[in-house]
Write a protein that holds these residues in place. Structure first.
Motif, short mmCIF file in Angstrom:
data_model
loop_
_atom_site.label_atom_id
_atom_site.label_comp_id
_atom_site.label_asym_id
_atom_site.label_seq_id
_atom_site.Cartn_x
_atom_site.Cartn_y
_atom_site.Cartn_z
N ALA A 8 0.84 -1.23 -0.08
CA ALA A 8 -0.02 0.04 -0.13
C ALA A 8 0.87 1.27 0.10
O ALA A 8 0.77 2.24 -0.66
CB ALA A 8 -0.88 0.15 1.25
N LEU A 9 1.91 1.50 0.79
CA LEU A 9 2.87 2.42 0.80
C LEU A 9 3.40 2.61 -0.62
O LEU A 9 3.57 3.66 -1.24
CB LEU A 9 3.81 2.25 1.67
N LEU A 10 4.07 1.61 -1.20
CA LEU A 10 4.46 1.85 -2.35
C LEU A 10 3.65 2.13 -3.49
O LEU A 10 3.89 2.91 -4.41
CB LEU A 10 5.27 0.32 -3.00
N GLU A 11 2.55 1.66 -3.47
CA GLU A 11 1.30 2.00 -4.54
C GLU A 11 1.15 3.51 -4.45
O GLU A 11 0.95 4.22 -5.39
CB GLU A 11 0.13 1.20 -4.55
N GLU A 12 1.11 3.99 -3.02
CA GLU A 12 0.70 5.34 -2.81
C GLU A 12 1.98 6.12 -3.47
O GLU A 12 1.45 7.33 -3.95
CB GLU A 12 0.88 5.66 -1.22
N ARG A 13 3.17 5.68 -3.52
CA ARG A 13 4.24 6.52 -4.00
C ARG A 13 4.20 6.49 -5.61
O ARG A 13 4.30 7.34 -6.14
CB ARG A 13 5.48 5.83 -3.65
N LEU A 14 3.66 5.26 -6.16
CA LEU A 14 3.42 5.39 -7.64
C LEU A 14 2.59 6.08 -8.02
O LEU A 14 2.84 6.73 -9.17
CB LEU A 14 3.15 3.74 -8.00
N MET A 15 1.46 6.28 -7.18
CA MET A 15 0.43 7.50 -7.69
C MET A 15 0.95 8.85 -7.69
O MET A 15 0.65 9.64 -8.63
CB MET A 15 -0.83 7.04 -6.76
N VAL A 37 3.87 9.76 -7.92
CA VAL A 37 4.95 9.84 -8.97
C VAL A 37 4.08 10.20 -10.34
O VAL A 37 4.33 10.91 -11.45
CB VAL A 37 5.86 8.41 -9.42
N ALA A 38 3.12 9.34 -10.71
CA ALA A 38 2.26 9.29 -11.86
C ALA A 38 1.62 10.77 -12.04
O ALA A 38 1.35 11.24 -12.75
CB ALA A 38 1.26 8.21 -11.90
N ALA A 39 1.21 11.23 -10.82
CA ALA A 39 0.73 12.56 -10.65
C ALA A 39 1.61 13.81 -10.92
O ALA A 39 1.14 14.76 -10.85
CB ALA A 39 -0.22 12.70 -9.36
N GLY A 40 2.76 13.38 -11.34
CA GLY A 40 3.97 14.66 -11.48
C GLY A 40 4.84 14.93 -10.40
O GLY A 40 5.69 15.70 -10.39
N GLY A 41 4.79 14.01 -9.47
CA GLY A 41 5.91 13.94 -8.34
C GLY A 41 7.20 13.54 -8.76
O GLY A 41 7.44 13.29 -9.76
#
Length: 440
Positions: free
Chosen positions: A293-300, A302-306
């Motif tokens: 869940a933590l990693l998926e949060e980070r991937l989201m 990054v996908a949002a421009g992070g």
């Protein structure tokens, strides 16, 4: 004249004494694991001196080793050590006749003056990490000093983590302490801006503490749960402080995904079980779910421009590939190699290249991986995992004599009993090794 005790009574007394000594020794070991960091950090906050804090804590545990076998383990062992350490610190300052503000503060045991505000860091141990990770210190000194003061690791254990000689590490820690004194670096509450400046060093510290616990470099324990738990606890605290920092989240995810495999890491006979042989049904599903869940949060994010993923996020992603596979045979090795390629762009260290070579061997065969590994020999000659990788690839390539030599060198460099047992079994199986194999 009093009659002598009958033999059975004397034996009972001796047995009771032995049991009491064993109980005291167990208690001291447990309290040292659980309380060392808390005691040192509390003393450092109170007295403002890292040397005083470390030496007083060490003297308190030495006093426990002397008194507990004789007097019994106190009802609150941690409190006993904390109180004794504070008294030792005060005694030391008195002996040295230090009449400065630090000495006066030490004597004001019942001072009712309000305590200094804790600021953004409320945990003494976490505050100690940031203090040791002061920018005035070299990065290696920051990590080494914090491992010593917070994790309670020996100089030898820290030296193995850095792949240097023990004498070199001892000198490094001594110089770091001397620089703290010379530069008047205080033990203080970091400001909000300090937190971000020092977070890279803090993450390195936490990860090394975790690694030392997950597969200890020396001693009788294959795993030191106290260190892995402490590292994860610090990771959770860091995430609470810096919830938007991708690397903080990545490190916590990495530790959770790795620690989830711990129940299957060591066999009942005390032998290390490698990832490809582990019972995946024994893995901790709650930790796996939290890490995912933590990693998926980070991937989201990054996908949002992070920001692009950093080192710990990539390592966590590699671990997620492994834990997602229903079996070792089903591992997406091409994905693992691609992630290592991205990691090598950020951190082209020999250890990253070694791990990439091991993954590459699963795609293209042991000889391809071996060629990559052998290029790292000059940099990693003293690193046991280098020889473990060579031994395994040589075994798979059917070069048993060379594999045996590599296993011998790996066993020589390995301090962990579970890993030594695993490598010894693998080496002894070479006599019945079959023909060369392809990717596993």
């Amino acid at each position: 004249m009093q009659p002598a005790d009958p033999p059975d009574a004397a034996d009972a007394v001796d047995s009771a004494d032995s049991a009491g000594a064993a109980d005291a020794a167990d208690a001291i070991t447990r309290v040292h694991h659980e309380e060392w960091a808390r005691v040192v950090a509390g003393l450092a906050r109170r007295f403002g001196d890292l040397d005083v804090a470390e030496e007083a804590a060490a003297e308190a545990f030495a006093a426990a080793a002397e008194r507990w076998p004789r007097d019994g383990v106190p009802p609150n062992p941690g409190g006993w050590v904390t109180t004794t350490a504070a008294r030792k610190a005060i005694d030391r300052l008195r002996r040295e006749s230090q009449r400065d503000a630090k000495h006066q503060a030490a004597l004001m045991v019942h001072d009712d003056t309000p305590a200094e505000p804790t600021g953004p860091v409320e945990d003494d141990r976490l505050r100690l990490v940031f203090t040791c990770c002061h920018p005035a210190l070299a990065m290696e000194a920051r990590v080494a000093l914090t491992l010593r003061l917070l994790g309670g690791l020996t100089v030898g254990e820290i030296a193995r983590a850095f792949l240097v000689q023990e004498t070199t590490m001892a000198q490094r820690i001594t110089r770091a302490k001397a620089k703290i004194v010379a530069a008047h670096i205080p033990y203080r509450v970091p400001s909000a801006c300090d937190l971000r400046e020092r977070v890279t060093g803090v993450l390195a510290v936490v990860y090394l503490v975790f690694n030392e616990g997950y597969l200890t470099g020396a001693g009788d324990d294959a795993v030191r749960v106290d260190l892995t738990d402490e590292a994860i606890r610090l990771g959770r605290l860091l995430r609470g402080l810096l919830p938007d920092d991708g690397e903080v989240t990545g490190l916590l995810a990495l530790m959770l995904l790795t620690d989830a495999r711990r129940p299957a890491r060591v066999s009942r006979t005390g032998e290390l079980v490698t990832l490809d042989e582990q019972d995946r049904g024994a893995w901790d599903r709650e930790l796996l779910a939290e890490g995912r869940a933590l990693l998926e949060e980070r991937l989201m994010a990054v996908a949002a421009g992070g920001e692009r993923p950093g080192r710990y996020q990539l390592l966590a992603a590699i671990n997620l590939v492994h834990t997602d596979a229903p079996s070792a045979r089903d591992t997406d090795w091409s994905r693992v190699v691609a992630l290592y390629d991205a990691l090598a762009c950020l951190d082209p260290s020999p250890i990253v290249r070694l791990n990439r070579a091991v993954a590459l061997a699963e795609l293209d065969g042991p000889l391809v991986g071996l060629a990559e590994v052998d290029r790292l020999g000059d940099a990693l000659e003293g690193y046991h995992a280098f020889h473990v990788a060579r031994a395994d690839l040589l075994r798979r390539a059917g070069r048993s004599a060379e594999a045996r030599t590599a296993y011998d060198r790996a066993i020589e460099l390995t301090g962990n009993p579970a890993e030594r047992a695993h490598l010894t079994r693998r080496r002894d199986q070479l006599v019945s090794a079959g023909p060369p194999t392809g990717p596993r």
